[in-house]
Design an enzyme around this catalytic site. Structure first.
Site, PDB file in Angstrom:
ATOM      1  N   GLU A  11      -3.827   2.883   7.312  1.00 31.26           N
ATOM      2  CA  GLU A  11      -3.701   2.795   5.844  1.00 31.26           C
ATOM      3  C   GLU A  11      -4.345   4.037   5.222  1.00 31.26           C
ATOM      4  OE1 GLU A  11      -4.601  -0.949   3.891  1.00 31.26           O
ATOM      5  OE2 GLU A  11      -5.490   0.109   2.183  1.00 31.26           O
ATOM      6  N   ARG A  35       0.830  -1.234   0.000  1.00 31.57           N
ATOM      7  CA  ARG A  35       0.000   0.000   0.000  1.00 31.57           C
ATOM      8  C   ARG A  35       0.857   1.274   0.000  1.00 31.57           C
ATOM      9  NH1 ARG A  35      -2.301  -3.307  -1.611  1.00 31.57           N
ATOM     10  NH2 ARG A  35      -4.058  -4.464  -0.758  1.00 31.57           N
ATOM     11  N   SER A  85     -10.158   0.180   3.753  1.00 30.22           N
ATOM     12  CA  SER A  85      -9.424  -0.421   4.872  1.00 30.22           C
ATOM     13  C   SER A  85      -8.769   0.681   5.691  1.00 30.22           C
ATOM     14  CB  SER A  85      -8.357  -1.382   4.359  1.00 30.22           C
ATOM     15  OG  SER A  85      -8.988  -2.464   3.733  1.00 30.22           O
TER      16      SER A  85
HETATM   17  C1  LIG Z   1     -15.467   0.507  -0.205  1.00 27.65           C
HETATM   18  C2  LIG Z   1     -13.980   0.600  -0.407  1.00 27.65           C
HETATM   19  C3  LIG Z   1     -13.261  -0.536  -0.766  1.00 27.65           C
HETATM   20  C4  LIG Z   1     -11.880  -0.473  -0.968  1.00 27.65           C
HETATM   21  N1  LIG Z   1     -11.199  -1.605  -1.321  1.00 27.65           N
HETATM   22  C5  LIG Z   1      -9.864  -1.537  -1.560  1.00 27.65           C
HETATM   23  C6  LIG Z   1      -9.122  -2.717  -1.966  1.00 27.65           C
HETATM   24  O1  LIG Z   1      -9.661  -3.794  -2.136  1.00 27.65           O
HETATM   25  N2  LIG Z   1      -7.803  -2.588  -2.174  1.00 27.65           N
HETATM   26  C7  LIG Z   1      -7.139  -1.402  -2.020  1.00 27.65           C
HETATM   27  O2  LIG Z   1      -5.922  -1.358  -2.256  1.00 27.65           O
HETATM   28  N3  LIG Z   1      -7.807  -0.300  -1.626  1.00 27.65           N
HETATM   29  C8  LIG Z   1      -9.139  -0.333  -1.392  1.00 27.65           C
HETATM   30  N4  LIG Z   1      -9.814   0.795  -1.006  1.00 27.65           N
HETATM   31  C9  LIG Z   1      -9.061   2.017  -0.755  1.00 27.65           C
HETATM   32  C10 LIG Z   1      -8.919   2.941  -1.975  1.00 27.65           C
HETATM   33  O3  LIG Z   1      -9.973   2.737  -2.901  1.00 27.65           O
HETATM   34  C11 LIG Z   1      -7.587   2.724  -2.674  1.00 27.65           C
HETATM   35  O4  LIG Z   1      -6.492   3.009  -1.824  1.00 27.65           O
HETATM   36  C12 LIG Z   1      -7.443   3.620  -3.902  1.00 27.65           C
HETATM   37  O5  LIG Z   1      -6.309   3.234  -4.645  1.00 27.65           O
HETATM   38  C13 LIG Z   1      -7.325   5.095  -3.547  1.00 27.65           C
HETATM   39  O6  LIG Z   1      -7.461   5.825  -4.747  1.00 27.65           O
HETATM   40  P1  LIG Z   1      -8.070   7.293  -4.732  1.00 27.65           P
HETATM   41  O7  LIG Z   1      -8.053   7.799  -6.117  1.00 27.65           O
HETATM   42  O8  LIG Z   1      -9.386   7.307  -4.045  1.00 27.65           O
HETATM   43  O9  LIG Z   1      -6.957   8.041  -3.866  1.00 27.65           O
HETATM   44  P2  LIG Z   1      -7.181   9.081  -2.664  1.00 27.65           P
HETATM   45  O10 LIG Z   1      -7.919   8.399  -1.566  1.00 27.65           O
HETATM   46  O11 LIG Z   1      -7.743  10.337  -3.203  1.00 27.65           O
HETATM   47  O12 LIG Z   1      -5.672   9.330  -2.219  1.00 27.65           O
HETATM   48  C14 LIG Z   1      -4.936   8.291  -1.624  1.00 27.65           C
HETATM   49  C15 LIG Z   1      -3.453   8.681  -1.665  1.00 27.65           C
HETATM   50  O13 LIG Z   1      -3.018   8.715  -3.015  1.00 27.65           O
HETATM   51  C16 LIG Z   1      -2.449   9.995  -3.338  1.00 27.65           C
HETATM   52  N5  LIG Z   1      -2.816  10.289  -4.723  1.00 27.65           N
HETATM   53  C17 LIG Z   1      -4.045  10.243  -5.288  1.00 27.65           C
HETATM   54  N6  LIG Z   1      -3.984  10.550  -6.589  1.00 27.65           N
HETATM   55  C18 LIG Z   1      -2.681  10.809  -6.864  1.00 27.65           C
HETATM   56  C19 LIG Z   1      -1.965  11.196  -8.047  1.00 27.65           C
HETATM   57  N7  LIG Z   1      -2.585  11.367  -9.229  1.00 27.65           N
HETATM   58  N8  LIG Z   1      -0.621  11.388  -7.943  1.00 27.65           N
HETATM   59  C20 LIG Z   1       0.028  11.214  -6.771  1.00 27.65           C
HETATM   60  N9  LIG Z   1      -0.595  10.853  -5.624  1.00 27.65           N
HETATM   61  C21 LIG Z   1      -1.925  10.650  -5.671  1.00 27.65           C
HETATM   62  C22 LIG Z   1      -3.083  10.960  -2.340  1.00 27.65           C
HETATM   63  O14 LIG Z   1      -2.250  12.091  -2.141  1.00 27.65           O
HETATM   64  C23 LIG Z   1      -3.184  10.080  -1.104  1.00 27.65           C
HETATM   65  O15 LIG Z   1      -1.929  10.029  -0.445  1.00 27.65           O
HETATM   66  C24 LIG Z   1     -11.199   0.754  -0.801  1.00 27.65           C
HETATM   67  C25 LIG Z   1     -11.930   1.910  -0.453  1.00 27.65           C
HETATM   68  C26 LIG Z   1     -13.295   1.835  -0.261  1.00 27.65           C
HETATM   69  C27 LIG Z   1     -14.043   3.080   0.110  1.00 27.65           C
END
Ligand SMILES: Cc1cc2nc3c(=O)[nH]c(=O)nc-3n(C[C@H](O)[C@H](O)[C@H](O)COP(=O)(O)OP(=O)(O)OC[C@H]3O[C@@H](n4cnc5c(N)ncnc54)[C@H](O)[C@@H]3O)c2cc1C
Length: 302
Positions: free
Chosen positions: A293, A174, A223
């Site tokens: 996380e 992660r 998570s």
């Molecule tokens: C219902 C649910 C289920 C989920 N299941 C999973 C799963 O199975 N596996 C899993 O790994 N995660 C899971 N997640 C967590 C989440 O979806 C992942 O971590 C996802 O990759 C986050 O992406 P995001 O675009 O929402 O990032 P954000 O939440 O907006 O940001 C997360 C991090 O990424 C950075 N970031 C975002 N975009 C960029 C960019 N373009 N450049 C540089 N840094 C950036 C942000 O600064 C921050 O540090 C789940 C979440 C939910 C709500």
């Protein structure tokens, strides 16, 4: 005579949208959090590069994606919050992979791959984030992580655009090690030719399994804690008796106890405080110190 006021820093002139004192709560899955000093949506890569290069010195900048793994504190975020939007959501299907913009949703990329009969990316279908967030978090599910399928990522930095192979992104559980101040703008994932119907079936099974085991329609942040080496975070939380634990309108999900829920009126303080309550209970019962996380950004209210 009017009193002298401190000069307000100004951002470079972007073609995209810039809002001041922009509420972030509506853009996050938890639906909590205070305002960003600036919320910028650059129009395209050139616009983003201009912002990174010419923003006033000393003003912090953070990028958010779908904010599905993010808790914005109630006092909001000082500096610039960048949210990539339309100019960053192209998806190009190639014979053995997919090139996707950072704002494309993981599920949309998985759907494009399935429709083109490309196998290996179905795991993305259940992750509700954007491609930028998936690369930054090394998102994963069902035994596959982004690091296993990523060929390269293009990253905007204050010094320009860099194109890095997956091997140079320092992936760990992660986590990725992006260049200082870097914003992921595009990524290529490799895949193998397969049967579109079978891949579609795999994705349906993933969605059904998620619906059954996770609060996917709730105000949540995914998570909450990383799985410690040799443990499952949810099992430690369950063993500590924290399933269903509440603090105000914040609750540990009964369905999946590594998820926190905003039942409606929770603040970020409630959610973060509840997370700390859970860590405390787990530490007391099992001696394990859970690591967040969910990314927590911004300031608490004074
Ligand atoms: C219902 C649910 C289920 C989920 N299941 C999973 C799963 O199975 N596996 C899993 O790994 N995660 C899971 N997640 C967590 C989440 O979806 C992942 O971590 C996802 O990759 C986050 O992406 P995001 O675009 O929402 O990032 P954000 O939440 O907006 O940001 C997360 C991090 O990424 C950075 N970031 C975002 N975009 C960029 C960019 N373009 N450049 C540089 N840094 C950036 C942000 O600064 C921050 O540090 C789940 C979440 C939910 C709500």
């Amino acid at each position: 005579m009017t009193p002298a006021t401190a000069a307000q820093p100004t951002l470079p002139p972007l073609r995209g949208r810039v809002q001041q004192a922009a509420m972030l709560a509506p853009t996050t899955w938890f639906r909590v959090g205070g305002p960003a000093d600036w919320l910028g949506r650059p129009a395209d890569v050139d616009d983003l590069l201009l912002l990174l290069r010419d923003k006033p010195a000393g003003i912090p900048l953070i990028t958010i994606g779908a904010a599905s793994n993010l808790l914005v504190r109630d006092g909001g975020v000082r500096g610039i919050v960048v949210k990539l939007a339309r100019g960053f959501s192209d998806i190009v299907v190639e014979a053995d992979g997919i090139v996707a913009g950072a704002a494309a949703l993981d599920a949309t990329v998985a759907e494009h791959a399935a429709a083109a009969g490309l196998d290996g990316l179905a795991f993305l279908s259940g992750i509700p984030g954007s491609i930028g967030g998936a690369v930054a978090m090394n998102a994963g599910a069902y035994g596959t992580e982004v690091k296993d399928v990523l060929d390269w990522a293009e990253i905007a930095t204050p010094a320009g655009l860099v194109h890095l192979p997956a091997s140079e992104l320092g992936f760990a559980y992660r986590r990725a090690r992006l260049p200082e101040g870097g914003v992921v703008v595009r990524a290529r994932f490799h895949a193998t030719p397969g049967d579109a119907a079978a891949i579609g079936e795999k994705m349906r099974a993933i969605r059904t399994a998620r619906e059954e085991t996770q609060p996917v329609r709730a105000r949540t942040g995914g998570s909450t804690f990383k799985n410690p080496e040799g443990h499952k975070a949810w099992a430690l939380i369950d063993a500590a008796g924290a399933r269903g634990l509440r603090r105000g309108e914040a609750q540990v999900s009964e369905k999946h106890c590594n998820f926190l829920l905003n039942l409606g009126g929770a603040s970020a303080t409630d959610l973060e405080g509840l997370g700390e309550d859970v860590r405390e209970k787990v530490r007391a019962v099992s001696g394990v110190s859970l690591e967040w996380e969910i990314k927590r950004i911004g300031e608490s209210l004074a």
